[in-house]
Design an enzyme around this catalytic site. Structure first.
Site, short mmCIF file in Angstrom:
data_model
loop_
_atom_site.label_atom_id
_atom_site.label_comp_id
_atom_site.label_asym_id
_atom_site.label_seq_id
_atom_site.Cartn_x
_atom_site.Cartn_y
_atom_site.Cartn_z
CE LYS A 41 80.64 -29.93 3.17
NZ LYS A 41 81.80 -30.83 3.16
CB SER A 62 85.22 -31.57 3.57
OG SER A 62 84.46 -30.50 3.05
#
Length: 593
Positions: A192, A388
């Site tokens: 991430k 996402s």
């Protein structure tokens, strides 16, 4: 005293009348502009469609932020799919003899959007009509589009800079440390990377790995398409690009990226000959906007069955949101409107989003889940990005379509809270203190560093949100939690790779997804309807005049995009993170093509 009140009343009345008159004049001017903008000019014989792609291209027509009063033009901002459909309609139009591509200032968005337009040009060529391209400058994106032409021409003083794919990013940690700003960051997923510019001074090994892998995949798709159109060996095209051999107009011709070095007027004369015009006849070049207005697509409104196409493009945010964003309240409302219409037999969710607010993503996910439970099949079509939060709202679909060069996945979350306590104390001598009834009474604030216990809880809550995300994906894709975690952890995948690991079901565009939705709904005849409702330019300007809209942050972003485009994504990231509530499920980067 009586005279004073008479004068006061007269003055106030005069001001109100002047304001009213100004408003009416403004509305009248806008109305006149609207009437003028609505008139479509018919396309005459022996016309050539001129494609420049020099304006931002949204997924859905007019789904862009409204212009200011001084910049107002009542013209449609043609959406990607309406634009591609217009190009295909031109193939069957006897008045259109060919296409001239002049895309030196092209604004194509992402790779998948460019591929959609390029495929429309290739479909046009199947009619046997000509397509030629000319530019002073060829860069990665506009050359990709132009390479679909029969002939590619370059200006004698122009240049060709097609050099492969790269990701570059500024990192702010050292600057923030020098200022005394502490970025308190909590994240779940070792890939991430959205928070890395604020906690590192360069790419992490994990982020570098994922970027390299999807860039290589991008490059492979690019080379395949260019080599096929230019009728050249893929390895040779790769050698030319990697070694920057075609770095001048003459060498671009020598190495096969272009066909000839010509001035624009020479290309225009070639086009005139292809059309078969006499010397005294003018060449009629028609813009894609004018062509679409003069030749709109036809719909059979007698057909009762409908498929709703719900366009979700931009950042996922809390609240209503403006055009070009995915506000959860606006989209939940749109889904409920779809549910009330019994004639809508299926939903196609078109996603072009790198995500945003995790809470807003959950709200939209739940609304779509309810629509599925009500018996309306749900098919997802992915554009440039469906990552996402963009993947969160898509994962429960009956079927998911992606383009080969879609960026998807990025299943992970983060939270970022700056502390300016040291900056205030050390730079300008301001200190802060508090009196509280409990250890957590002040909440999370920029005025104080988080305590160790507050930091522990924030990380725990972030990991709990990640587990919810994993469960949503596992349930939607019918996978085990650990199997999802293995391919999640914030990692970004191309559509081609996502197909192999089970995040998507098929490769294909919006039309393929619509056909799939019709099949799931067991209908053969249908028409599409678009959601959410997007106001035209005239209606948006009226809203501005009446104070219904006005986003200062969006205007500051637009100014930065104009003056410093390379920094605009970071202001956008900051504004969206600041406005959102809680956790973020957001793609670390976007790649303009």
């Amino acid at each position: 005293m009586a005279q004073f009140f008479k004068m006061l009343f007269a003055s106030c009345l005069g001001v109100f009348l002047a304001l009213g008159l100004f408003f009416l004049i403004g509305i009248g001017m806008v109305g006149a502009l609207a009437s003028a903008g609505e008139e479509a000019t018919p396309v005459g014989p022996n016309s050539v469609l001129r494609l420049t792609f020099d304006e931002n291209i949204p997924e859905q027509t007019n789904n862009v932020e409204s212009a200011s009063f001084t910049d107002f033009k009542n013209e449609k901002t043609l959406g990607l799919h309406d634009m591609a459909a217009a190009i295909r309609r031109a193939a069957d139009d006897k008045n259109i003899k060919g296409i001239l591509i002049e895309a030196e200032n092209a604004s194509l968005g992402g790779f998948a959007s460019a591929s959609t337009l390029r495929q429309a040009v290739l479909d046009f060529k199947k009619s046997g009509k000509f397509v030629v391209a000319h530019s002073k400058i060829y860069m990665q994106g506009n050359y990709y589009l132009s390479s679909a032409a029969d002939q590619v021409y370059v200006n004698p003083t122009g240049y060709v800079q097609v050099s492969g794919f790269a990701v570059s990013q500024p990192f702010f940690k050292r600057m923030l440390d020098q200022w005394g700003v502490k970025m308190q960051i909590y994240y779940a997923g070792k890939f991430k990377g959205a928070t890395e510019p604020y906690r590192l001074e360069g790419f992490s090994p994990e982020n570098r790995l994922q970027y390299r892998e999807f860039l290589n995949d991008y490059y492979d798709i690019y080379l395949n398409d260019v080599a096929a159109s230019r009728k050249r060996n893929k390895a040779e095209i790769k050698r030319v690009i990697d070694q920057s051999l075609a770095d001048s107009p003459e060498r671009a011709v020598q190495y096969g990226l272009a066909d000839q070095v010509l001035h624009r007027q020479e290309v225009v004369e070639l086009v005139r000959k292809k059309v078969g015009l006499d010397k005294d006849e003018d060449l009629k070049l028609v813009t894609i906007r004018d062509y679409a207005a003069a030749n709109p697509g036809k719909k059979d409104y007698k057909t009762p069955n409908k498929i709703a196409v719900l366009y979700a493009e931009g950042a996922v945010i809390d609240g209503m949101g403006a055009n070009g964003s995915i506000g959860d309240k606006r989209y939940v409302k749109a889904v409920r409107q779809i549910l009330k219409d019994d004639k809508i037999k299926a939903i196609v969710l078109r996603v072009n989003s790198g995500g945003g607010s995790a809470i807003a993503s959950e709200n939209i996910w739940y609304a779509l889940k309810e629509a599925k439970a009500a018996g309306k099949p749900l098919v997802v079509s992915m554009g440039d990005y469906a990552a996402s939060g963009g993947y969160y709202i898509a994962c429960m679909a009956d079927s998911i379509f992606a383009e080969p060069n879609t960026l998807t996945g990025s299943i992970g979350v983060f939270r970022m809270i700056p502390s300016i306590e040291k900056m205030l104390a050390n730079k300008i001598g301001i200190t802060s203190d508090s009196v509280k009834t409990g250890p957590f009474a002040t909440g999370l604030t920029v005025m104080f560093d988080n305590s160790p216990e507050e930091a522990r809880r924030s990380q725990l809550q972030t990991e709990e949100m990640y587990e919810i995300f994993l469960k949503r994906v596992a349930d939607g894709r019918k996978m085990k939690r650990d199997a999802v975690h293995e391919i999640a952890q914030g990692r970004v995948w191309t559509g081609r790779d996502a197909l192999q690991i089970g995040l998507v079901d098929r490769l294909g565009g919006l039309d393929a997804a619509i056909r799939s939705a019709a099949k799931l709904a067991k209908i053969k005849e249908y028409r599409t309807v678009e959601y959410p409702y997007v106001k035209d330019a005239y209606q948006q300007l009226i809203d501005q005049l009446t104070g219904e809209t006005g986003d200062d942050s969006a205007r500051s972003l637009r100014l930065l995009q104009k003056e410093m485009p390379e920094m605009a994504p970071f202001l956008d990231f900051y504004q969206q993170t600041k406005a959102s509530k809680g956790f973020q499920a957001r793609l670390p980067i976007t790649l303009e093509f």
